[in-house]
Design a protein around this motif. Structure first.
Motif, PDB file in Angstrom:
ATOM      1  N   SER A  49      30.427  45.450  20.346  1.00 35.86           N
ATOM      2  CA  SER A  49      29.846  45.376  21.606  1.00 35.86           C
ATOM      3  C   SER A  49      30.085  46.495  22.606  1.00 35.86           C
ATOM      4  N   GLN A  50      31.438  47.010  22.442  1.00 38.77           N
ATOM      5  CA  GLN A  50      31.721  48.207  23.427  1.00 38.77           C
ATOM      6  C   GLN A  50      30.753  49.333  22.940  1.00 38.77           C
ATOM      7  N   ILE A  51      30.481  49.612  21.811  1.00 35.27           N
ATOM      8  CA  ILE A  51      29.270  50.581  21.417  1.00 35.27           C
ATOM      9  C   ILE A  51      27.937  50.376  21.848  1.00 35.27           C
ATOM     10  N   LYS A  52      27.305  51.305  22.633  1.00 34.00           N
ATOM     11  CA  LYS A  52      25.979  50.845  23.254  1.00 34.00           C
ATOM     12  C   LYS A  52      25.170  52.040  22.548  1.00 34.00           C
ATOM     13  N   CYS A  53      25.760  53.003  22.218  1.00 34.76           N
ATOM     14  CA  CYS A  53      24.833  54.362  21.848  1.00 34.76           C
ATOM     15  C   CYS A  53      25.439  54.828  20.793  1.00 34.76           C
ATOM     16  N   VAL A  54      24.597  55.723  19.619  1.00 33.82           N
ATOM     17  CA  VAL A  54      25.171  56.209  18.402  1.00 33.82           C
ATOM     18  C   VAL A  54      24.394  57.776  18.674  1.00 33.82           C
ATOM     19  N   VAL A  55      25.434  58.610  18.464  1.00 31.53           N
ATOM     20  CA  VAL A  55      24.924  60.064  18.192  1.00 31.53           C
ATOM     21  C   VAL A  55      25.419  60.457  16.739  1.00 31.53           C
ATOM     22  N   LEU A  56      24.155  60.869  16.043  1.00 33.71           N
ATOM     23  CA  LEU A  56      24.531  61.167  14.718  1.00 33.71           C
ATOM     24  C   LEU A  56      24.180  62.808  14.461  1.00 33.71           C
ATOM     25  N   ALA A 199      23.609  54.521  27.540  1.00 30.36           N
ATOM     26  CA  ALA A 199      24.720  53.348  27.510  1.00 30.36           C
ATOM     27  C   ALA A 199      24.692  52.600  28.820  1.00 30.36           C
ATOM     28  N   ASN A 200      24.496  53.213  29.804  1.00 25.86           N
ATOM     29  CA  ASN A 200      24.689  52.522  31.158  1.00 25.86           C
ATOM     30  C   ASN A 200      23.439  51.584  31.669  1.00 25.86           C
ATOM     31  N   LYS A 201      22.631  51.502  30.640  1.00 20.58           N
ATOM     32  CA  LYS A 201      21.621  50.378  31.061  1.00 20.58           C
ATOM     33  C   LYS A 201      22.005  49.013  30.435  1.00 20.58           C
ATOM     34  N   SER A 202      21.150  48.222  30.758  1.00 21.87           N
ATOM     35  CA  SER A 202      21.190  47.083  30.191  1.00 21.87           C
ATOM     36  C   SER A 202      20.993  47.244  28.370  1.00 21.87           C
ATOM     37  N   ALA A 203      22.128  46.737  27.815  1.00 22.23           N
ATOM     38  CA  ALA A 203      21.948  46.896  26.225  1.00 22.23           C
ATOM     39  C   ALA A 203      20.635  46.056  25.792  1.00 22.23           C
TER      40      ALA A 203
END
Ligand code: HXC
Length: 259
Positions: A49-56, A199-203
């Motif tokens: 739940s700590q991860i909000k967004c992933v960059v590949l 990541a700063n928005k509501s997940a």
């Protein structure tokens, strides 16, 4: 220490997972092992739940030069059919958190298909995209014939798939495959900036937005509009909707809790 051998998984920001494909001797060709590691790291990111967004991303020379030709060469039809070869590639699409692709150099064949399966694609000036499978006596098998036509239309998709020609970053951007073209040294800072912003928005509203946008590929317009409206209604059951609107009215920054 990372348990992975064909990719690197880092957390450059508190809520952003960075995945870097890493088979430097093979231009990040996507073999089974790498795809299994990618699947594993995405599954872990999904449940963290700590991860909000992933960059590949890949390397400067290649995001990925395609599925591993050396590994594929001797596969028989029977093996491919029995194992439903490539069916696991759909898992990238099933990832529910936002996935940002950052491409430098080659994104070819399966590499291009993985790039197209991300939600937002950024490219450096050096990026080249193509579906060269026709030169190997095969066709794209990871969604290329289906996703490319939706992005660039039939004529360009046919040209790329039937000739195997590549397009450069600028053209990919003009045709809507890529959202921004950047200088090489700006690519990762910008990808992380976009990731941090999301990541700063509501997940929960980010996840709903991703689901709704992706539904546009799958549904007729009337169904898509209904699906969007249902998700929109459901968000009124969240604390984050109350918080977002209260914060606007109270002229302060919202503090989302993903509930
Ligand atoms: C296995 C690959 C590879 C690949 C490159 N390499 N692409 N190995 N599978 N897809 C290896 C080369 O064999 C070589 O290893 C090393 O990486 C460096 O590649 P070079 O060819 O020497 O580099 P360069 O001359 O700079 O050419 C770059 C290139 C070329 C234009 C990208 O490598 C190329 O055309 N690659 C294949 C691209 C392709 O056809 N992709 C589609 C694959 S089929 P050695 O050991 O010789 O040094 C596919 C099907 C998808 O993706 C199906 C659905 C998922």
């Amino acid at each position: 220490m990372s348990a992975y051998t064909n990719l690197k998984a880092d957390m450059p920001l508190r809520s952003v997972q960075l995945i870097s494909l890493h088979r430097p001797n093979a231009l990040n060709a996507l073999n089974r092992h790498l795809m299994a590691e990618l699947d594993d790291v995405l599954q872990k990111a999904q449940s963290d739940s700590q991860i909000k967004c992933v960059v590949l991303t890949g390397s400067e020379k290649a995001f990925a030069a395609g599925a591993d030709i050396k590994e594929m060469k001797d596969i028989s039809f029977v093996d491919a059919y029995k194992q439903d070869f490539l069916s696991s590639w759909n898992k990238i699409r099933e990832f529910r958190k936002p996935l940002i692709g950052a491409v430098s150099g080659y994104a070819l064949g399966g590499g291009f298909e993985v790039a197209m399966a991300t939600d937002i694609l950024l490219a450096s000036n050096s990026a080249k995209f193509g579906q060269p499978e026709i030169n190997l006596g095969i066709i794209p098998g990871g969604g290329g014939t289906q996703r490319l036509i939706r992005a660039v239309g039939k004529a360009k998709a046919m040209e790329m798939i039937l000739t195997g020609r590549m397009i450069k970053a600028q053209e990919a951007c003009e045709r809507g495959l890529v959202s921004q073209v950047l200088d090489a040294e700006q690519l990762m800072p910008e990808a992380l900036k976009v990731a941090e912003e999301i990541a700063n928005k509501s997940a929960i509203s980010v996840q709903a937005a991703k689901e709704a946008v992706n539904a546009a590929h799958e549904m007729p317009l009337s169904e898509g509009l209904r699906f969007e409206r249902r998700l929109f209604h459901q968000l009124f059951a969240t604390k984050d909707q109350k918080e977002g609107m209260s914060a606007f009215i109270e002229k302060r920054k919202p503090s989302f809790t993903d509930e």
